[in-house]
Design an enzyme around this catalytic site. Structure first.
Site, PDB file in Angstrom:
ATOM      1  N   ASN A  85       0.839  -1.186   0.000  1.00  0.00           N
ATOM      2  CA  ASN A  85       0.000   0.000   0.000  1.00  0.00           C
ATOM      3  C   ASN A  85       0.874   1.235   0.000  1.00  0.00           C
ATOM      4  O   ASN A  85       1.997   1.232   0.514  1.00  0.00           O
ATOM      5  CB  ASN A  85      -0.973   0.015   1.192  1.00  0.00           C
ATOM      6  CG  ASN A  85      -0.336   0.608   2.429  1.00  0.00           C
ATOM      7  OD1 ASN A  85      -0.266   1.834   2.576  1.00  0.00           O
ATOM      8  ND2 ASN A  85       0.150  -0.230   3.319  1.00  0.00           N
ATOM      9  N   ASN A 107      -2.508   6.975  16.804  1.00  0.00           N
ATOM     10  CA  ASN A 107      -1.284   6.894  16.008  1.00  0.00           C
ATOM     11  C   ASN A 107      -1.010   8.260  15.397  1.00  0.00           C
ATOM     12  O   ASN A 107      -1.878   8.834  14.735  1.00  0.00           O
ATOM     13  CB  ASN A 107      -1.447   5.830  14.914  1.00  0.00           C
ATOM     14  CG  ASN A 107      -0.168   5.634  14.119  1.00  0.00           C
ATOM     15  OD1 ASN A 107       0.236   6.491  13.338  1.00  0.00           O
ATOM     16  ND2 ASN A 107       0.476   4.492  14.329  1.00  0.00           N
ATOM     17  N   CYS A 154       6.598   5.363   8.708  1.00  0.00           N
ATOM     18  CA  CYS A 154       5.753   5.272   7.523  1.00  0.00           C
ATOM     19  C   CYS A 154       6.633   5.324   6.270  1.00  0.00           C
ATOM     20  O   CYS A 154       7.359   6.287   6.063  1.00  0.00           O
ATOM     21  CB  CYS A 154       4.729   6.397   7.461  1.00  0.00           C
ATOM     22  SG  CYS A 154       3.747   6.290   5.950  1.00  0.00           S
ATOM     23  N   GLY A 184       0.798  -8.342   5.262  1.00  0.00           N
ATOM     24  CA  GLY A 184       0.114  -9.603   4.974  1.00  0.00           C
ATOM     25  C   GLY A 184       0.944 -10.800   5.407  1.00  0.00           C
ATOM     26  O   GLY A 184       2.069 -10.669   5.890  1.00  0.00           O
TER      27      GLY A 184
END
Lengths: 303, 254
Positions: free
Chosen positions: A69, A99, A129, A216
């Protein structure tokens, strides 16, 4: 029925399962599926000082047993969060981890200061990030910068401070020790791994941002390894995440040293995953006659 | 309830063109609340991400939904192997559908390729008030023409290669009749939607378009499926799954 409660930095969680920041927005969308009070806690969408528009689409790509993503921290800004989202979340009888992120240490400080007078339970500082060009991951990839931002935010807040770590580093244990020394009350890991896919017909990266964060099931063994290493290197609690899709996965990463778990990408497959995983943790504990989930934390017996 | 997740029985499966399948699914709780233009989010056995598929038909009395989808990759290929009698795991109904106005006297429904199915539920609502213009690559890719005729709508068919119907794009017949319409609804490739939005804007005709984007959660939480829009004269990344898939064409920045 085993005791699923855990305590992190003095905060009681009714169970150790927390939807991870980014997948869960501010919670409203998932309330169609289950009451939010069933959750151990909620890590809310990464929020910055001002509204951020995020990256161009496509922001999502599928990968074998995982996904990429590059949302790019799209969020409405901290004032909107405090005024419009937090009051609703605080009614839900679950622990709220706000967050927060910023392009500079000063921005992170300003966001933390704004949260100081709210009833939010914990702050999760995102220094990892991978999807924003300025800052974000940059803080999380050097011990000096990680120390600087954590020290400054530490001074700005009395809330329990969880620091979310990047796996895209040479030594995550060095970063973990640096943030511990700078006043973090806990660490959470792993954020996504930087990845890339290319459409071989167009020779264009699938993501408009070219690269993005991978999550994932495929990343789970990396998460277990990093949680284990970090838990052995620091004294503060570790919140484990990365590819957890079942109660057994949660048990495994807790045995590696996590005091609680966050779940992310699995929600896209199964929106009930956080509730199901808590039930599956209980089923495992019952089957082994273990009375409390706390009794499994860090109990791996390494060779 | 706005949407739910469940496993539902496939009552009927048909292959209606090469690599294009039609499923009729028994899901009364979904059919009860679904509206034209919404979509379902289908789980596959082997992939993390569900696959969004637009709703083609809603039968509240029978409690069924119809979906029509094309095999685009390994995920849709896996869904296409499901059969009548199997169950399909869906999150549904999702998104924001088309605006239906009973006062509209004439509407034009435009579908390009696999963007055609959502037009069928609109045709079912508007019936004889609707003109349906659909375009496909070639005669062997044409779908749903008889279904459209059964609704009473006027049906205009185009193909890129002229193997059947009008030789050319949907915009040709559309631009000739756009002025007769109170509303235009369209779904298909972005270049087609951009042209249609432009024609509607020039002629000051209400136009809604259904968009597609790579999607994760399907419910507006993860912010993965961003699309550039104008909101209060400011650029805003809306999300196809929650703010869409149907948008007023004037809001979309192409």
């Amino acid at each position: 029925m085993a005791d699923l409660s855990v305590n992190i930095c003095g905060i009681d969680f009714k169970n150790p399962v927390i939807p991870a920041s980014g997948v869960f927005g501010y919670g409203r969308e998932y309330e169609e599926f289950f009451p939010l009070e069933k959750l151990g806690g909620i890590a809310t969408k990464g929020t910055t000082l001002n509204r951020r528009t995020g990256n161009l689409s496509p922001r999502i790509a599928e990968t074998p047993s995982g996904m990429l993503n590059s949302v790019g921290l799209q969020n409405p800004g901290i004032d909107h969060f405090i005024n419009k989202e937090l009051p609703y979340l605080l009614e839900k009888n679950t622990v709220i981890l706000a967050n927060i992120a910023g392009s500079t240490p000063e921005e992170c400080v300003q966001v933390a200061e704004k949260l100081e007078n709210t009833d939010v339970h914990m702050i999760e500082l995102n220094i990892s990030c991978p999807n924003v060009k300025q800052g974000g991951a940059a803080f999380g990839t050097s011990c000096e910068m990680a120390s600087e931002v954590v020290s400054k935010v530490r001074k700005a807040t009395t809330k329990p401070l969880v620091v979310k770590l990047s796996p895209n580093v040479t030594s995550i244990t060095n970063i973990a020790k640096a943030v511990e020394d700078s006043g973090a009350d806990a660490v959470s890991l792993i954020n996504t791994l930087l990845g890339m896919r290319i459409d071989i017909n167009t020779r264009r990266p699938v993501l408009r941002n070219n690269v993005g964060g991978m999550s994932g099931r495929a990343v789970f063994p990396i998460a277990v390894r990093m949680v284990w290493q970090v838990a052995n290197a620091v004294k503060i609690p570790v919140i484990g995440m990365g590819g957890i899709a079942s109660g057994k996965d949660a048990i495994e990463i807790m045995m590696a040293g996590a005091s609680a778990v966050q779940v992310g990408a699995v929600l896209f497959t199964d929106p009930y995953a956080p509730v199901r995983i808590a039930e599956e943790i209980n089923d495992f504990l019952d089957s082994k006659n273990i009375s409390s989930v706390r009794d499994i934390i860090g109990t791996v017996k390494p060779w | 309830m706005k949407y739910t997740q469940g496993k539902y029985l496939i009552l009927d499966k048909k292959s209606i063109a090469r690599e294009i399948y039609s499923f009729t699914i028994s899901c009364p709780e979904v059919a009860e609340i679904a509206t034209a233009g919404q979509f379902v989010h289908i789980r596959t056995g082997n992939f993390i991400l569900r696959r969004p598929v637009s709703i083609c038909g809603i039968d509240r009395q029978k409690g069924t939904l119809r979906i029509v989808f094309e095999v685009r990759g390994a995920g849709t290929e896996e869904i296409s192997r499901l059969n009548q009698g199997d169950v399909i795991d869906m999150l549904a109904p999702l998104g924001h559908g088309f605006t239906i106005n009973p006062d509209f006297k004439k509407v034009i429904l435009i579908g390009g390729g696999i963007g055609t199915p959502p037009m069928l539920s609109l045709a079912g609502i508007y019936g004889e008030k609707a003109t349906v213009i659909t375009g496909f690559r070639s005669a062997d890719a044409v779908i749903l023409q008889n279904d459209f005729r059964k609704t009473g709508a006027e049906v205009i068919l185009c193909t890129d290669d002229g193997t059947t119907g009008i030789h050319g794009f949907v915009t040709q017949p559309f631009s000739e009749i756009v002025n007769s319409a109170d509303a235009v609804y369209a779904c298909g490739p972005m270049p087609m939607l951009k042209n249609i939005a432009g024609i509607c804007n020039e002629n000051n005709v209400f136009c809604e378009i259904s968009l597609e984007e790579r999607m994760a959660c399907g419910i507006g939480a993860c912010l993965g499926c961003a699309c550039r829009t104008l909101r209060n004269d400011e650029e805003y990344f809306a999300h196809v799954c929650k703010d869409g898939p149907v948008f007023n064409a004037k809001e979309v920045i192409f």
